[in-house]
Design a protein around this motif. Structure first.
Motif, PDB file in Angstrom:
ATOM      1  N   ARG A 355       0.797  -1.227  -0.155  1.00 46.56           N
ATOM      2  CA  ARG A 355      -0.026  -0.196   0.138  1.00 46.56           C
ATOM      3  C   ARG A 355       0.974   1.234   0.097  1.00 46.56           C
ATOM      4  NH1 ARG A 355      -2.326   3.918   3.182  1.00 46.56           N
ATOM      5  NH2 ARG A 355      -1.053   3.241   5.086  1.00 46.56           N
ATOM      6  N   GLN A 356       1.965   1.199   0.941  1.00 46.68           N
ATOM      7  CA  GLN A 356       2.759   2.508   1.191  1.00 46.68           C
ATOM      8  C   GLN A 356       3.529   2.671  -0.265  1.00 46.68           C
ATOM      9  OE1 GLN A 356       2.966   4.661   3.256  1.00 46.68           O
ATOM     10  NE2 GLN A 356       1.867   3.909   5.004  1.00 46.68           N
ATOM     11  N   ASP A 357       4.052   1.517  -1.173  1.00 45.61           N
ATOM     12  CA  ASP A 357       4.770   1.573  -2.338  1.00 45.61           C
ATOM     13  C   ASP A 357       4.105   2.056  -3.416  1.00 45.61           C
ATOM     14  OD1 ASP A 357       7.020   0.968  -3.935  1.00 45.61           O
ATOM     15  OD2 ASP A 357       5.600  -0.395  -4.752  1.00 45.61           O
ATOM     16  N   VAL A 358       2.752   1.869  -3.372  1.00 46.38           N
ATOM     17  CA  VAL A 358       1.709   2.457  -4.272  1.00 46.38           C
ATOM     18  C   VAL A 358       1.275   3.584  -4.171  1.00 46.38           C
ATOM     19  CG1 VAL A 358      -0.350   1.948  -5.550  1.00 46.38           C
ATOM     20  CG2 VAL A 358       0.875  -0.109  -5.219  1.00 46.38           C
ATOM     21  N   LEU A 359       1.172   3.879  -2.944  1.00 48.39           N
ATOM     22  CA  LEU A 359       0.642   5.260  -2.390  1.00 48.39           C
ATOM     23  C   LEU A 359       1.824   6.335  -2.865  1.00 48.39           C
ATOM     24  CD1 LEU A 359      -1.565   6.992  -1.281  1.00 48.39           C
ATOM     25  CD2 LEU A 359      -0.741   6.362   0.902  1.00 48.39           C
ATOM     26  N   VAL A 360       2.877   5.966  -2.649  1.00 42.80           N
ATOM     27  CA  VAL A 360       4.115   6.947  -2.867  1.00 42.80           C
ATOM     28  C   VAL A 360       4.339   7.321  -4.526  1.00 42.80           C
ATOM     29  CG1 VAL A 360       6.603   7.209  -3.114  1.00 42.80           C
ATOM     30  CG2 VAL A 360       5.610   6.269  -0.853  1.00 42.80           C
ATOM     31  N   LYS A 361       4.036   6.075  -5.164  1.00 40.78           N
ATOM     32  CA  LYS A 361       3.888   6.502  -6.665  1.00 40.78           C
ATOM     33  C   LYS A 361       2.690   7.327  -7.344  1.00 40.78           C
ATOM     34  CE  LYS A 361       6.268   2.002  -7.575  1.00 40.78           C
ATOM     35  NZ  LYS A 361       6.413   0.628  -8.244  1.00 40.78           N
ATOM     36  N   ALA A 362       1.590   6.743  -6.584  1.00 47.02           N
ATOM     37  CA  ALA A 362       0.274   7.717  -6.945  1.00 47.02           C
ATOM     38  C   ALA A 362       0.472   9.283  -6.620  1.00 47.02           C
ATOM     39  CB  ALA A 362      -0.900   7.135  -6.170  1.00 47.02           C
ATOM     40  N   ARG A 363       1.159   9.416  -5.596  1.00 48.41           N
ATOM     41  CA  ARG A 363       1.212  10.729  -5.057  1.00 48.41           C
ATOM     42  C   ARG A 363       2.359  11.548  -5.969  1.00 48.41           C
ATOM     43  NH1 ARG A 363       1.511   9.723   1.332  1.00 48.41           N
ATOM     44  NH2 ARG A 363      -0.771  10.316   1.892  1.00 48.41           N
ATOM     45  N   ARG A 364       3.226  10.872  -6.543  1.00 49.94           N
ATOM     46  CA  ARG A 364       4.169  11.309  -7.370  1.00 49.94           C
ATOM     47  C   ARG A 364       3.558  11.743  -8.706  1.00 49.94           C
ATOM     48  NH1 ARG A 364       7.517   7.099  -7.955  1.00 49.94           N
ATOM     49  NH2 ARG A 364       8.756   7.619  -6.024  1.00 49.94           N
ATOM     50  N   GLN A 365       2.764  10.908  -9.080  1.00 48.22           N
ATOM     51  CA  GLN A 365       2.210  10.965 -10.272  1.00 48.22           C
ATOM     52  C   GLN A 365       1.351  12.453 -10.441  1.00 48.22           C
ATOM     53  OE1 GLN A 365       0.044   7.399 -11.689  1.00 48.22           O
ATOM     54  NE2 GLN A 365       1.929   6.405 -11.918  1.00 48.22           N
ATOM     55  N   LEU A 366       0.526  12.608  -9.201  1.00 50.52           N
ATOM     56  CA  LEU A 366      -0.303  13.525  -8.920  1.00 50.52           C
ATOM     57  C   LEU A 366       0.342  15.043  -8.823  1.00 50.52           C
ATOM     58  CD1 LEU A 366      -2.756  12.491  -6.179  1.00 50.52           C
ATOM     59  CD2 LEU A 366      -3.407  13.068  -8.329  1.00 50.52           C
ATOM     60  N   SER A 367       1.704  14.921  -8.290  1.00 47.34           N
ATOM     61  CA  SER A 367       2.506  15.871  -8.362  1.00 47.34           C
ATOM     62  C   SER A 367       3.101  16.449  -9.643  1.00 47.34           C
ATOM     63  CB  SER A 367       3.672  15.739  -7.449  1.00 47.34           C
ATOM     64  OG  SER A 367       4.757  14.869  -7.611  1.00 47.34           O
ATOM     65  N   PHE A 378      -4.651   3.975 -11.632  1.00 49.83           N
ATOM     66  CA  PHE A 378      -3.275   3.224 -11.386  1.00 49.83           C
ATOM     67  C   PHE A 378      -3.222   2.690 -10.011  1.00 49.83           C
ATOM     68  CE2 PHE A 378       0.732   4.027  -9.591  1.00 49.83           C
ATOM     69  CZ  PHE A 378       1.346   3.298 -10.001  1.00 49.83           C
ATOM     70  N   LEU A 379      -3.648   3.409  -9.022  1.00 48.96           N
ATOM     71  CA  LEU A 379      -3.421   3.086  -7.552  1.00 48.96           C
ATOM     72  C   LEU A 379      -4.357   1.805  -7.220  1.00 48.96           C
ATOM     73  CD1 LEU A 379      -3.352   5.221  -4.400  1.00 48.96           C
ATOM     74  CD2 LEU A 379      -4.874   3.269  -4.582  1.00 48.96           C
ATOM     75  N   ALA A 380      -5.707   1.815  -7.748  1.00 42.89           N
ATOM     76  CA  ALA A 380      -6.326   0.486  -7.422  1.00 42.89           C
ATOM     77  C   ALA A 380      -5.955  -0.567  -8.166  1.00 42.89           C
ATOM     78  CB  ALA A 380      -7.681   1.064  -7.946  1.00 42.89           C
ATOM     79  N   GLU A 381      -5.633  -0.490  -9.691  1.00 45.50           N
ATOM     80  CA  GLU A 381      -5.201  -1.515 -10.206  1.00 45.50           C
ATOM     81  C   GLU A 381      -3.819  -2.118  -9.856  1.00 45.50           C
ATOM     82  OE1 GLU A 381      -4.350  -2.683 -15.232  1.00 45.50           O
ATOM     83  OE2 GLU A 381      -4.613  -0.641 -14.652  1.00 45.50           O
ATOM     84  N   THR A 382      -2.642  -1.278  -9.515  1.00 44.06           N
ATOM     85  CA  THR A 382      -1.515  -1.561  -9.048  1.00 44.06           C
ATOM     86  C   THR A 382      -1.833  -2.475  -7.887  1.00 44.06           C
ATOM     87  OG1 THR A 382      -0.530   0.137 -10.393  1.00 44.06           O
ATOM     88  CG2 THR A 382       0.919  -0.967  -8.834  1.00 44.06           C
ATOM     89  N   LEU A 383      -2.392  -1.680  -6.829  1.00 39.29           N
ATOM     90  CA  LEU A 383      -2.525  -2.478  -5.549  1.00 39.29           C
ATOM     91  C   LEU A 383      -3.110  -3.742  -5.727  1.00 39.29           C
ATOM     92  CD1 LEU A 383      -1.919  -2.134  -2.396  1.00 39.29           C
ATOM     93  CD2 LEU A 383      -3.995  -0.744  -2.359  1.00 39.29           C
ATOM     94  N   THR A 384      -4.375  -3.576  -6.364  1.00 36.29           N
ATOM     95  CA  THR A 384      -4.906  -5.171  -6.710  1.00 36.29           C
ATOM     96  C   THR A 384      -4.050  -6.167  -7.056  1.00 36.29           C
ATOM     97  OG1 THR A 384      -7.029  -3.844  -6.920  1.00 36.29           O
ATOM     98  CG2 THR A 384      -6.972  -6.379  -7.642  1.00 36.29           C
ATOM     99  N   ASN A 385      -3.070  -5.757  -8.214  1.00 34.92           N
ATOM    100  CA  ASN A 385      -2.236  -6.811  -8.635  1.00 34.92           C
ATOM    101  C   ASN A 385      -1.215  -7.446  -7.868  1.00 34.92           C
ATOM    102  OD1 ASN A 385      -3.538  -6.712 -11.147  1.00 34.92           O
ATOM    103  ND2 ASN A 385      -2.214  -5.167 -12.186  1.00 34.92           N
ATOM    104  N   LYS A 386      -0.691  -6.254  -6.684  1.00 36.54           N
ATOM    105  CA  LYS A 386       0.394  -6.419  -5.971  1.00 36.54           C
ATOM    106  C   LYS A 386      -0.191  -7.467  -5.050  1.00 36.54           C
ATOM    107  CE  LYS A 386       3.664  -2.476  -5.827  1.00 36.54           C
ATOM    108  NZ  LYS A 386       4.841  -3.452  -5.737  1.00 36.54           N
TER     109      LYS A 386
END
Length: 426
Positions: A355-367, A378-386
């Motif tokens: 969760r933390q890994d995907v959240l960091v990437k999602a925040r980076r994309q927002l920035s 992206f967050l939902a799909e990536t977290l689900t796959n992980k």
């Protein structure tokens, strides 16, 4: 981790053996610390009464019954081979059931007697004070206390005044007939003697003398029952006056010897005296029983009297045993769940890292200015796959190998419909 109870009690050993393994109150602290230092042992508690000595332990290594029995013998300067014929060894579910039965009074000489619960609580407090209790034994004792309360509340097991103290008074009434005219000397001022005094008063006996090492305690008990208080040193001066002598102290050596009783009998002009020794180690020398005009009984001798007072409790005991069985399984369920605690924690930690890994990437994309809807997708799909990648890979592998039992377990664990036959491939 496993639970083990090593013990010796009134069912497995006579008083002459039990008195050799009693832990005096002043020994308990050192004994607990010494026991807890045995290799492989994590937690320890010691219950020591006139009818039983039991060591409750939790272990992280394979059961070490032999080492614990050897320690018990060494501590009391006995060989393990001398003790082994009298010792019982209980592990896991049997140790749990035993602890609950002891707390509920179902393993006592007098079924349903309440004193053992207080003694078990004292053992718990002593172990807690010495730091030899951990999660396992702490939970076991607390559960046993709760079940004991349940048993006493929901059954009639404690409805009649039956105890070793009551049995002693009952026997006295059988011997003397009219007990109201007798004079009694009570030696000690603990809970057992207090119960004896209460039963004697209830039976109509008026002339009571309480002797104790500590005068203050003797005086306090004497005031409660309108009795006379003396010290142990004064017993020789009044022993000849007593028709009934009941003793229960924690003295490591006898308080009344054959010579003192013999002198008292002469002063009584051989008028019979009824004596009951409820102490372990014994307060009254066994040789006293050889004297004419003396009726001496120990706790073991009271079993027949006790048996006559148990009829009303037998049905209640059956009900209580059913409660014990249910509550034993409840505790075992908790115990088995502890094996999964680390697994669950590890699984949750891995999910949290994902969760933390995907959240960091999602925040980076927002920035970086990407549209929020895209980032959420992206967050939902990536977290689900992980989260499902490793389980689904394992399920595919299990299917290829025909491990239908693993697939069935996964269906149960994940609450999925069983779409694959669990019949093994030929």
């Amino acid at each position: 981790m496993s639970l083990i109870t090593i013990g010796i009690n009134h069912k497995t050993a006579p008083v002459s053996v039990r008195e050799k393994v009693v832990f005096a109150p002043e020994q308990m602290s050192d004994a607990l610390r010494e026991l807890a230092r045995l290799p492989g042992l994590d937690e320890a508690a010691i219950l020591s009464t006139c009818n039983r000595t039991e060591l409750y332990c939790s272990l992280h290594a394979p059961p070490l019954e032999t080492d614990i029995v050897r320690w018990l013998g060494d501590y009391h300067h006995l060989s393990g081979s001398d003790l082994r014929p009298f010792v019982y060894e209980l592990t896991d579910i049997e140790a749990v059931r035993h602890a609950i039965r002891v707390a509920s009074g179902l393993d006592s000489l007098v079924i349903g007697e309440p004193q053992i619960l207080g003694q078990l609580k004292t053992a718990y407090s002593a172990a807690a004070e010495q730091g030899t209790l951990g999660k396992m034994l702490r939970r076991l004792f607390q559960h046993a206390f709760a079940v004991a309360k349940h048993v006493r509340t929901d059954t009639a097991i404690g409805s009649s005044a039956v105890s070793v103290a009551f049995a002693a008074v009952t026997l006295g009434r059988q011997i003397f007939g009219d007990i109201t005219r007798q004079r009694a000397l009570l030696i000690g001022a603990g809970e057992t003697i207090e119960l004896v005094a209460r039963h004697l008063r209830g039976a109509g006996l008026v002339d009571l003398t309480v002797a104790n090492r500590t005068p203050e305690r003797a005086e306090a008990l004497a005031r409660e029952f309108g009795a006379r208080a003396i010290t142990l040193a004064d017993i020789g001066q009044v022993l000849h006056e007593a028709d009934i002598v009941i003793s229960s102290t924690a003295s490591p050596v006898p308080i009344l010897g054959k010579g003192a009783v013999e002198r008292a009998i002469r002063q009584r002009r051989h008028k019979p005296v009824f004596m009951v020794d409820l102490a372990v180690p014994r307060d009254i020398e066994s040789e006293v029983a050889e004297l004419n005009d003396v009726y001496l009984y120990t706790v073991d001798d009271l079993q027949e009297v006790v048996a006559q007072n148990l009829a009303s409790r037998q049905e209640a005991a059956v009900e209580a045993e059913e409660i014990v069985d249910v509550q034993t399984e409840h505790f075992m369920g908790w115990l088995r769940a502890q094996d999964a605690v680390e697994l669950i924690r590890s699984y949750r930690d891995r999910a949290e890292r994902a969760r933390q890994d995907v959240l960091v990437k999602a925040r980076r994309q927002l920035s970086q200015g990407r549209p929020p809807d895209e980032v959420l997708e992206f967050l939902a799909e990536t977290l689900t796959n992980k989260l499902i990648h490793e389980p689904t890979t394992s399920l595919h592998q299990a299917a290829r190998e025909g491990r239908t039992e693993l697939i069935g377990a996964a269906c149960e664990l994940l609450k999925l419909p069983r779409l694959i036959s669990e019949k093994p491939k030929p």
